[in-house]
Write a protein that holds these residues in place. Structure first.
Motif, short mmCIF file in Angstrom:
data_model
loop_
_atom_site.label_atom_id
_atom_site.label_comp_id
_atom_site.label_asym_id
_atom_site.label_seq_id
_atom_site.Cartn_x
_atom_site.Cartn_y
_atom_site.Cartn_z
N ALA A 88 0.91 -1.30 0.12
CA ALA A 88 0.14 0.08 0.00
C ALA A 88 0.86 1.07 0.12
CB ALA A 88 -1.01 0.06 1.17
N GLY A 89 2.21 1.16 0.06
CA GLY A 89 3.00 2.47 0.07
C GLY A 89 3.25 2.81 1.39
N LEU A 90 2.79 2.20 2.50
CA LEU A 90 2.86 2.69 3.84
C LEU A 90 4.31 3.00 4.05
CD1 LEU A 90 0.85 0.06 5.73
CD2 LEU A 90 0.11 2.18 5.29
N GLY A 91 4.36 3.89 5.05
CA GLY A 91 5.85 4.08 5.60
C GLY A 91 5.71 5.86 5.57
N GLY A 92 6.95 6.41 5.81
CA GLY A 92 7.17 7.92 5.92
C GLY A 92 8.65 8.15 6.11
N CYS A 93 8.63 9.60 6.46
CA CYS A 93 10.11 10.10 6.52
C CYS A 93 10.17 10.83 7.67
CB CYS A 93 10.52 10.82 5.29
SG CYS A 93 11.79 11.72 5.68
N PRO A 94 10.84 10.44 8.56
CA PRO A 94 10.90 11.08 9.94
C PRO A 94 11.17 12.52 9.98
CG PRO A 94 12.57 9.48 9.95
CD PRO A 94 12.01 9.36 8.76
N PHE A 95 11.92 12.96 8.99
CA PHE A 95 12.16 14.33 8.93
C PHE A 95 11.25 15.30 8.05
CE2 PHE A 95 15.94 11.95 9.66
CZ PHE A 95 16.55 12.51 11.20
N ALA A 96 10.37 14.53 7.27
CA ALA A 96 9.34 15.14 6.35
C ALA A 96 7.72 14.61 6.68
CB ALA A 96 9.78 15.01 4.98
N PRO A 97 7.26 15.24 7.98
CA PRO A 97 6.10 14.79 8.22
C PRO A 97 5.25 14.91 7.04
CG PRO A 97 6.98 16.23 9.78
CD PRO A 97 7.78 16.35 8.64
N GLY A 98 4.30 13.67 6.97
CA GLY A 98 3.28 13.79 5.70
C GLY A 98 3.70 13.27 4.45
N ALA A 99 5.20 13.32 4.32
CA ALA A 99 5.69 12.92 3.20
C ALA A 99 5.51 11.27 2.76
CB ALA A 99 7.16 13.14 3.01
N THR A 100 5.50 11.11 1.29
CA THR A 100 5.37 9.86 0.99
C THR A 100 6.56 8.71 1.46
OG1 THR A 100 4.88 10.75 -1.06
CG2 THR A 100 5.35 8.54 -1.20
N GLY A 101 6.19 7.43 1.85
CA GLY A 101 6.94 6.59 2.44
C GLY A 101 7.61 5.53 1.41
N ASN A 102 7.79 4.29 1.81
CA ASN A 102 8.49 3.44 0.92
C ASN A 102 7.68 3.40 -0.49
OD1 ASN A 102 8.50 2.54 4.08
ND2 ASN A 102 10.04 1.22 3.07
N ILE A 103 8.59 2.97 -1.51
CA ILE A 103 7.92 2.38 -2.73
C ILE A 103 6.74 1.62 -2.37
CG2 ILE A 103 9.73 3.28 -4.29
CD1 ILE A 103 10.66 0.28 -4.33
N ALA A 104 5.85 1.54 -2.93
CA ALA A 104 4.76 0.63 -2.79
C ALA A 104 4.82 -0.63 -3.46
CB ALA A 104 3.23 1.33 -3.26
N THR A 105 4.61 -1.89 -2.78
CA THR A 105 5.00 -3.15 -3.41
C THR A 105 4.02 -3.27 -4.85
OG1 THR A 105 5.10 -4.20 -1.25
CG2 THR A 105 4.74 -5.56 -3.02
N GLU A 106 2.82 -2.86 -4.81
CA GLU A 106 1.86 -2.87 -5.99
C GLU A 106 2.33 -2.21 -7.16
OE1 GLU A 106 0.85 -2.28 -2.41
OE2 GLU A 106 -0.05 -0.64 -3.36
N ASP A 107 3.12 -0.88 -6.79
CA ASP A 107 3.72 -0.10 -7.90
C ASP A 107 4.75 -0.85 -8.32
OD1 ASP A 107 1.50 1.71 -7.41
OD2 ASP A 107 3.09 3.04 -6.30
#
Lengths: 315, 315
Positions: B242-261
């Motif tokens: 689902a592309g879950l995840g994040g970046c501890p230094f950029a709140p709200g930013a996109t996380g890991n690449i999504a497995t589906e993508d």
């Protein structure tokens, strides 16, 4: 060639063509004023853009946000070294573009036979041959033409569009004297292997053409496709400020690759673009205010790499 | 080597390591139950995953969503050919992992000296050398180790992390006998030119290591970096459902690449993954319901290329 990747080099520079005023804004519900559009275009030039697609001369009822392209073109200051162009579909559009003071237009045809027949009941080849009157007019009036081949990688009607079909449409464009062509992934279906394969092939078959690639980030592959294009030696890419744009077949989906994201990636890669990224980010924020929604730009949201470093070190 | 790209081939297949249960869920405010996690992991195996990072054995107070990793590990059915692993930071974590029935763990250290010193007051080299007691324990107890080098491309404290620094940390991991290593772009700062350069270099310097690349899509370069990794001949990639995840230094930013993508891109490129994309998309939709928000997966939003074709043809 299939499956293999030839030895190459990363490009030293790429040219980013700003298509936001056309491909971005034509998808927006909020209609910007002529003055807003002119302001955005002039700020984009100030930020480093040298090729800008300012709008389209199509029937106002079919694309209302583009109905004022004449007025926008008339208000723009001509600047040495800056190319303003607009999209046209026929001689009527070309005449309007000329009357508004433009020196260059982009003719567009779909690579997909099914898409072209469903849309305007003509094959892609018929569409491009029909542009010959535009080519004659342009030659007689000293106007410059470029061409765009939409659905050049995939199409909602046909699925993958074959390279042979794309080459056939390119041939028709070459016959009428167009030597600058963009391959457009209108619905975000291209993948890096295909972009590399098609890019290498078109360059080999038509070495006298200036190639431009136009990607949408609909399925997350936008910048990956740029990398594949770079590997194929193509150095011109369309992008849309703030990542405006969409996909007519996937409502709500991500649009064109964002100009800021492409500039940021290139800068990080050591590939020159001639843009001032901070100025483009400021323009992106203005656009988000004008259209009153967030847009699909990663760097507008997450910040540049260097912002992150600066912020953390300042703490 | 700088600036050049060697002739190569697209890979015939890649291995996608599912890190969503750890790197994805550790960033979620909604705490899933043990049963929900087990269901997601088992469905992911059913969809084709063969390597899954199921959680981490760290202090429960420092990462509350991972506090139940013991219980999750105990409930999972062992399946021939499926590797469950968890992240640990020390011998205590390794012992917990073993007690919960895991055969493999991932030790993690930061490549960035500034990051490592700020975080735990040790240099990266000291951190990895400190893992020697884990290595001894693993050897004595028949457990398998892998290593992850976080901030391997860039770090909010240092900016770009030099390849020499990364190589130094790799050396330390090799000294304690770890021969599977992932280079993690924890904060989404890597770019394709850098990934290619670092990928080629680590492969040359440490040809006996199995390499894994771990990208976040924070600045839109996630899949572009995978393409660069493929060009460097690396065939293992982490991704998060689902592309879950994040970046501890950029709140709200996109996380890991999504497995589906990633699966979708690979399928379109003709690169085998062993996954059933439709099953992963169904899991992605379940996850979005469980965490009660949209996630950063492009294909979950826009649909597969083939959906688009089907939908349009059915009209």
């Amino acid at each position: 060639m299939n499956g293999t990747i030839a030895a190459t080099k990363w490009p030293e520079s790429v040219t980013i063509c700003e298509v936001g005023p056309r491909d971005g804004l034509q998808n927006e519900k909020t209609l910007l004023t002529v003055d807003q559009k002119v302001e955005l275009i002039e700020r984009t030039v100030e930020a480093g853009a040298r090729i800008i697609e300012i709008g389209s001369f199509v029937h106002p009822k079919s694309v209302p946000p583009m109905a004022d392209t004449d007025a926008v073109a008339r208000k723009l200051k001509q600047i040495e070294g800056v190319e303003y162009r607009a999209l046209v579909l026929n001689l009527r559009g070309l005449e309007r573009a000329e009357a508004a003071g433009l020196q260059k237009v982009k003719l567009t045809a779909s690579a997909s036979r099914a898409h072209s027949l469903a849309n305007i009941n003509k094959t892609p080849e018929e569409v491009v041959r029909g542009f010959s009157e535009c080519a004659d007019y342009a030659a007689a009036h000293g106007l410059e033409l470029s061409g765009a081949i939409s659905t050049a990688f995939g199409c909602p009607f046909e699925g993958r569009v074959s390279i042979d079909q794309v080459l056939a449409v390119i041939s028709c464009f070459r016959e009428i004297g167009v030597h600058e062509l963009s391959l457009s992934d209108t619905t975000g279906m291209a993948n890096p292997q295909q972009v590399y394969e098609y890019g290498m092939r078109v360059k080999t078959e038509f070495p006298d053409v200036t190639w431009v690639l136009h990607f949408h980030n609909t399925r997350g592959m936008g910048l990956a496709n740029v990398v594949a294009g770079m590997m194929a030696g193509i150095d011109r890419y369309d992008a849309s400020f703030a990542g405006l744009g969409g996909c007519p077949f996937a409502p709500g989906a991500t649009g064109n690759i964002a100009t800021e994201d492409l500039i940021h990636m290139c800068q990080e890669m050591g590939v020159a673009t001639g843009y001032d990224l901070d100025k483009m980010l400021a323009i992106g924020r203005s656009i988000q205010q004008m259209v009153s929604h967030e847009t699909a730009s990663f760097v507008l949201k997450a910040g540049k790499n260097s912002d992150l470093v600066k912020t953390t070190c300042d703490k």
